[in-house]
Design an enzyme around this catalytic site. Structure first.
Site, PDB file in Angstrom:
ATOM      1  N   GLN A  49       0.851  -1.193   0.000  1.00 14.26           N
ATOM      2  CA  GLN A  49       0.000   0.000   0.000  1.00 14.26           C
ATOM      3  C   GLN A  49       0.883   1.238   0.000  1.00 14.26           C
ATOM      4  O   GLN A  49       1.907   1.276   0.669  1.00 14.26           O
ATOM      5  CB  GLN A  49      -0.882  -0.023   1.253  1.00 14.26           C
ATOM      6  CG  GLN A  49      -1.882   1.098   1.377  1.00 14.26           C
ATOM      7  CD  GLN A  49      -2.784   0.898   2.587  1.00 14.26           C
ATOM      8  OE1 GLN A  49      -3.248  -0.202   2.843  1.00 14.26           O
ATOM      9  NE2 GLN A  49      -3.029   1.954   3.334  1.00 14.26           N
ATOM     10  N   ASN A  51       0.625   5.465   0.678  1.00 16.68           N
ATOM     11  CA  ASN A  51      -0.204   6.507   1.273  1.00 16.68           C
ATOM     12  C   ASN A  51       0.433   7.863   1.018  1.00 16.68           C
ATOM     13  O   ASN A  51       1.661   7.975   0.938  1.00 16.68           O
ATOM     14  CB  ASN A  51      -0.338   6.292   2.787  1.00 16.68           C
ATOM     15  CG  ASN A  51      -1.006   4.978   3.108  1.00 16.68           C
ATOM     16  OD1 ASN A  51      -1.971   4.576   2.476  1.00 16.68           O
ATOM     17  ND2 ASN A  51      -0.470   4.285   4.086  1.00 16.68           N
ATOM     18  N   HIS A  64       1.695   6.458  15.477  1.00  8.62           N
ATOM     19  CA  HIS A  64       0.763   5.398  15.111  1.00  8.62           C
ATOM     20  C   HIS A  64       1.448   4.049  14.913  1.00  8.62           C
ATOM     21  O   HIS A  64       2.603   3.983  14.500  1.00  8.62           O
ATOM     22  CB  HIS A  64       0.044   5.759  13.813  1.00  8.62           C
ATOM     23  CG  HIS A  64      -0.718   7.040  13.897  1.00  8.62           C
ATOM     24  ND1 HIS A  64      -0.916   7.840  12.808  1.00  8.62           N
ATOM     25  CD2 HIS A  64      -1.314   7.663  14.942  1.00  8.62           C
ATOM     26  CE1 HIS A  64      -1.621   8.903  13.168  1.00  8.62           C
ATOM     27  NE2 HIS A  64      -1.868   8.819  14.460  1.00  8.62           N
ATOM     28  N   LYS A  73       7.193   0.614   7.334  1.00  4.63           N
ATOM     29  CA  LYS A  73       6.926   1.797   6.511  1.00  4.63           C
ATOM     30  C   LYS A  73       8.228   2.342   5.934  1.00  4.63           C
ATOM     31  O   LYS A  73       9.214   2.465   6.642  1.00  4.63           O
ATOM     32  CB  LYS A  73       6.263   2.898   7.348  1.00  4.63           C
ATOM     33  CG  LYS A  73       4.908   2.506   7.907  1.00  4.63           C
ATOM     34  CD  LYS A  73       4.328   3.587   8.789  1.00  4.63           C
ATOM     35  CE  LYS A  73       2.983   3.164   9.362  1.00  4.63           C
ATOM     36  NZ  LYS A  73       2.427   4.193  10.266  1.00  4.63           N
ATOM     37  N   TYR A 133       4.339   7.350   1.888  1.00  5.19           N
ATOM     38  CA  TYR A 133       4.944   6.161   2.484  1.00  5.19           C
ATOM     39  C   TYR A 133       4.334   4.884   1.955  1.00  5.19           C
ATOM     40  O   TYR A 133       3.177   4.819   1.598  1.00  5.19           O
ATOM     41  CB  TYR A 133       4.909   6.213   4.011  1.00  5.19           C
ATOM     42  CG  TYR A 133       3.556   6.317   4.665  1.00  5.19           C
ATOM     43  CD1 TYR A 133       2.971   5.218   5.280  1.00  5.19           C
ATOM     44  CD2 TYR A 133       2.885   7.529   4.716  1.00  5.19           C
ATOM     45  CE1 TYR A 133       1.737   5.320   5.920  1.00  5.19           C
ATOM     46  CE2 TYR A 133       1.672   7.645   5.361  1.00  5.19           C
ATOM     47  CZ  TYR A 133       1.096   6.538   5.961  1.00  5.19           C
ATOM     48  OH  TYR A 133      -0.109   6.634   6.592  1.00  5.19           O
ATOM     49  N   ASP A 170      -4.943  11.251  18.517  1.00  9.02           N
ATOM     50  CA  ASP A 170      -3.570  11.452  18.984  1.00  9.02           C
ATOM     51  C   ASP A 170      -3.539  12.203  20.319  1.00  9.02           C
ATOM     52  O   ASP A 170      -2.648  11.979  21.133  1.00  9.02           O
ATOM     53  CB  ASP A 170      -2.752  12.168  17.916  1.00  9.02           C
ATOM     54  CG  ASP A 170      -2.619  11.323  16.652  1.00  9.02           C
ATOM     55  OD1 ASP A 170      -2.713  10.077  16.750  1.00  9.02           O
ATOM     56  OD2 ASP A 170      -2.450  11.899  15.570  1.00  9.02           O
TER      57      ASP A 170
END
Length: 183
Positions: A49, A51, A64, A73, A133, A170
């Site tokens: 994936q 992003n 996160h 990542k 990322y 957060d």
């Protein structure tokens, strides 16, 4: 070598500097090549994936992680500048609870490898920033967790003079002593 790999204070978190070809017309570089990534880092990762986010100055996203389906990542900035942070949440690790931070910018073209088992976040230090990322697993919102950005136990030295702009999740993040962590 297509990348220069620079270790951080956390042995598994790596800075990658790509080889950039530039002249009066601009520049070119390969932002990712699976064969070269594996050769330079010793890691054979499959990314599933991509992003892309844009944030204003003072926005802090993170820290996160996914407690199940943890994501590795490979992060970079295509516009602006951020202070990027990884925190080791692997309880069995000798660097558990420690952090590494690096400036990523469109200018320096650096990338950061954040392995699975780490919390990740960034603070936008320029007027705005676009952040890209790749992840090694898909996003599962039910498994997403947040570590408090200013947890005194972790002690991240953020380059900030005032409170950052935070998402509600957060602001309500767990501290290291109450967070779900990896074994």
């Amino acid at each position: 070598m297509p990348y220069t790999v620079i270790p951080t204070q956390l042995p598994d978190v790596l800075i990658l500097e790509p080889k950039v070809f530039g002249d009066a017309r601009g520049f070119f570089f390969e932002s990712f090549n699976a064969r070269d990534f594996a050769q330079c880092t010793g890691l054979d990762m499959q990314f599933v994936q991509d992003n892309h986010s844009k944030s204003a100055q003072g926005v802090l996203r993170g820290l996160h992680y996914q407690i199940q389906h943890p994501q590795g990542k490979l992060v970079r900035v295509t516009q602006g500048e951020v202070f990027d942070v990884a925190v080791d949440l692997r309880q069995s690790s000798p660097t558990f609870g420690q952090w590494a931070g690096v400036v990523l910018s469109a200018e320096n073209k650096r990338q950061l490898w954040v392995p699975p088992g780490f919390a990740h976040g960034f603070l936008v230090t320029s007027e705005s920033a676009e952040f890209l990322y790749k992840t090694t697993d898909y996003w599962y919102p039910e498994f997403e967790r947040s570590l408090l950005w200013n947890d005194p136990t972790v002690g991240i030295t953020w380059p900030i003079q005032s409170e950052p702009l935070l998402a509600a999740k957060d602001k309500a993040a767990a501290t290291l002593d109450t967070a779900e962590v990896f074994s």
